[in-house]
Scaffold this active site. Structure first.
Site, mmCIF file in Angstrom:
data_model
loop_
_atom_site.group_PDB
_atom_site.id
_atom_site.type_symbol
_atom_site.label_atom_id
_atom_site.label_comp_id
_atom_site.label_asym_id
_atom_site.label_seq_id
_atom_site.Cartn_x
_atom_site.Cartn_y
_atom_site.Cartn_z
ATOM 1 N N LYS A 65 -20.876 -3.886 -48.601
ATOM 2 C CA LYS A 65 -22.181 -3.529 -49.166
ATOM 3 C C LYS A 65 -23.062 -2.720 -48.215
ATOM 4 O O LYS A 65 -22.835 -1.527 -48.059
ATOM 5 C CB LYS A 65 -22.872 -4.794 -49.691
ATOM 6 N N PHE A 106 -18.306 -16.612 -54.832
ATOM 7 C CA PHE A 106 -18.000 -15.261 -55.306
ATOM 8 C C PHE A 106 -17.458 -14.448 -54.139
ATOM 9 O O PHE A 106 -18.157 -14.217 -53.155
ATOM 10 C CB PHE A 106 -19.215 -14.538 -55.913
ATOM 11 N N ASP A 124 -17.826 -15.040 -45.485
ATOM 12 C CA ASP A 124 -17.997 -13.848 -46.312
ATOM 13 C C ASP A 124 -19.481 -13.493 -46.286
ATOM 14 O O ASP A 124 -20.299 -14.142 -46.923
ATOM 15 C CB ASP A 124 -17.516 -14.113 -47.742
HETATM 16 C C1 LIG Z 1 -20.150 -8.216 -53.696
HETATM 17 C C2 LIG Z 1 -19.401 -9.291 -53.016
HETATM 18 C C3 LIG Z 1 -18.001 -9.233 -52.842
HETATM 19 C C4 LIG Z 1 -17.154 -8.139 -53.446
HETATM 20 O O1 LIG Z 1 -17.502 -6.879 -53.026
HETATM 21 P P1 LIG Z 1 -17.012 -5.587 -53.882
HETATM 22 O O2 LIG Z 1 -17.429 -4.426 -53.043
HETATM 23 O O3 LIG Z 1 -17.750 -5.660 -55.188
HETATM 24 O O4 LIG Z 1 -15.547 -5.707 -54.051
HETATM 25 C C5 LIG Z 1 -17.384 -10.250 -52.129
HETATM 26 N N1 LIG Z 1 -18.107 -11.266 -51.614
HETATM 27 C C6 LIG Z 1 -19.435 -11.368 -51.762
HETATM 28 C C7 LIG Z 1 -20.167 -12.512 -51.150
HETATM 29 C C8 LIG Z 1 -20.135 -10.396 -52.483
HETATM 30 O O5 LIG Z 1 -21.449 -10.508 -52.670
#
Ligand SMILES: *Cc1c(COP(=O)(O)O)cnc(C)c1O
Length: 399
Positions: free
Chosen positions: A254, A140, A225
């Protein structure tokens, strides 16, 4: 107005792109959330780890207010007095030499993909338009068309084509598959050190370390990520530290702003970042003084309140207690730090709904996994309270 009325209005006028639990939050503080009917809950999701520092942290509120009264947006057409401090502070905190700030996580992922492709072309020497990026099954990384182009979740892609080419998928945790997938056109391997949305999936020990070696051998960028796993969630500042590796780039978002304001960033080396020249890439709000002031304070809170250490200390204890809950429906308890997936042999949604009734907020991910990710400021006492609520719900629903 009552809960039902809010839901009715939202359902009537809003797009139905989420399936939230039927709680309407009015206010929150620390780990506690209160709904419009005045009922209190412990937040065990923390906005997917965006509020690691706890809801409405007073220091963040103060920083936000002070900056909002001075200047909020200059655009990058002009400089502002917060961005330089943010750049230096995040580089010092993380050990990366350069940073490029954006807003949402998906934008920072896009930034990393653009950096990797351009680095491939300009530095590695891959022919124009031929660069390949390897990602993992069940990843994700966000919701843009390019990002869902390499999602393996059919729902995320359904109806959104045509897609961006240039991505290859390997099974998560399979270093042999990575070795086999790399070729002379490969520019990057993009990976979550622990997969969040897919259910707090911890790869086999040694996977990331081997990925690091393979990337180094073949001149491929290792990009982690850490939007969800980073900034303390797993009991380290970054989850990749568990494997003693250092990626070539890391993506954060985040918790970088403690839930107050969208701030994300891509961090990398001089070599990678130097592919960006004025006009190549940007964002109107990226690096704005309000976001930068909040992010600076959010990082300071993380360090000064020892939230990373708290996650490391409380996580294993909490996981042990969870594992001691005997239930025929629990298949596995997995995770790192205060980031735990409770894997069930059945649908998790009814358990999340029952937990909500008991005053514990969490959300199922991928149907059969309950994710526990409380704000990292949580106390042992509140964790114990949560554990009692979890045990009660399992006893009730199993019985
Ligand atoms: C939440 C998340 C994203 C995307 O972040 P947004 O602020 O919702 O665009 C990308 N990678 C990971 C691992 C995430 O948990």
């Amino acid at each position: 107005m009552k809960t039902g009325k809010y839901i009715e209005i939202e359902d009537q006028f809003g797009a139905h792109n989420y399936h939230p639990l039927d709680i309407v939050v009015r206010k929150a503080e620390g780990v506690w959330v209160e709904d419009v009917d005045g009922k209190r809950y412990i937040d065990f999701l923390a906005a997917y780890s965006a509020v690691n520092q706890g809801h409405c942290h007073p220091r963040l509120l103060k920083a936000l207010r002070a900056q909002a009264a001075r200047v909020t947006l200059t655009s990058r057409a002009f400089r502002n007095d917060q961005l330089p401090h943010f750049c230096r502070e995040i580089c010092e905190l993380t050990g990366f030499p350069r940073v490029l700030p954006m807003n949402s996580g998906a934008e920072a992922v896009e930034t990393a993909l653009k950096a990797a492709r351009k680095w491939g072309e300009k530095v590695k020497g891959v022919p124009a338009g031929q660069g390949e990026i390897i990602a993992c099954a069940d990843n994700f990384h966000g919701r843009t068309i390019t990002i869902v182009s390499f999602s393996t979740d059919e729902q995320y892609r359904d109806g959104f084509g045509p897609f961006t080419p240039g991505f290859k998928i390997i099974p998560y945790g399979d270093a042999d598959a990575l070795a086999a997938a790399i070729n002379e056109r490969t520019v990057a391997f993009l990976v979550e050190p622990i997969q969040g949305e897919s259910g707090i999936v911890v790869p086999p020990a040694g996977f990331l370390a081997r990925a690091r070696r393979l990337c180094s051998q073949h001149n491929v960028l290792l990009i982690c990520d850490e939007i969800q796993s980073g900034l303390g969630r797993t009991g380290k500042l970054f989850a990749y530290e568990w494997e003693n590796v250092r990626p070539d780039g890391v993506i954060v978002g985040k918790a970088l702003s403690g839930g107050f304001y969208p701030v994300s960033a891509f961090l990398s080396s001089d070599e990678v970042m130097s592919v960006f020249h004025p006009g190549d890439h940007g964002s109107t709000f990226g690096g704005n003084p309000l976001g930068m002031a909040v992010a600076r304070e959010a990082m300071r809170v993380l360090v000064e309140e020892k939230l990373v250490e708290r996650s490391a200390e409380l996580g294993p204890w909490f996981m042990e207690k969870l594992a001691a809950i005997k239930s025929p429906s629990i298949v596995k308890v997995r995770g790192k730090g205060l980031w735990v997936g409770l894997v069930l042999d059945r649908k998790a949604r009814p358990y999340c709904e029952a937990l909500m009734q008991e005053g514990l907020l969490c959300k199922e991910t991928h149907d059969t996994v309950i994710r526990f990710a409380p704000p990292l400021c949580i106390t042992r006492k509140d964790l114990n309270l949560a554990l009692r609520r979890v045990a009660k719900v399992f006893k009730k629903l199993d019985g």
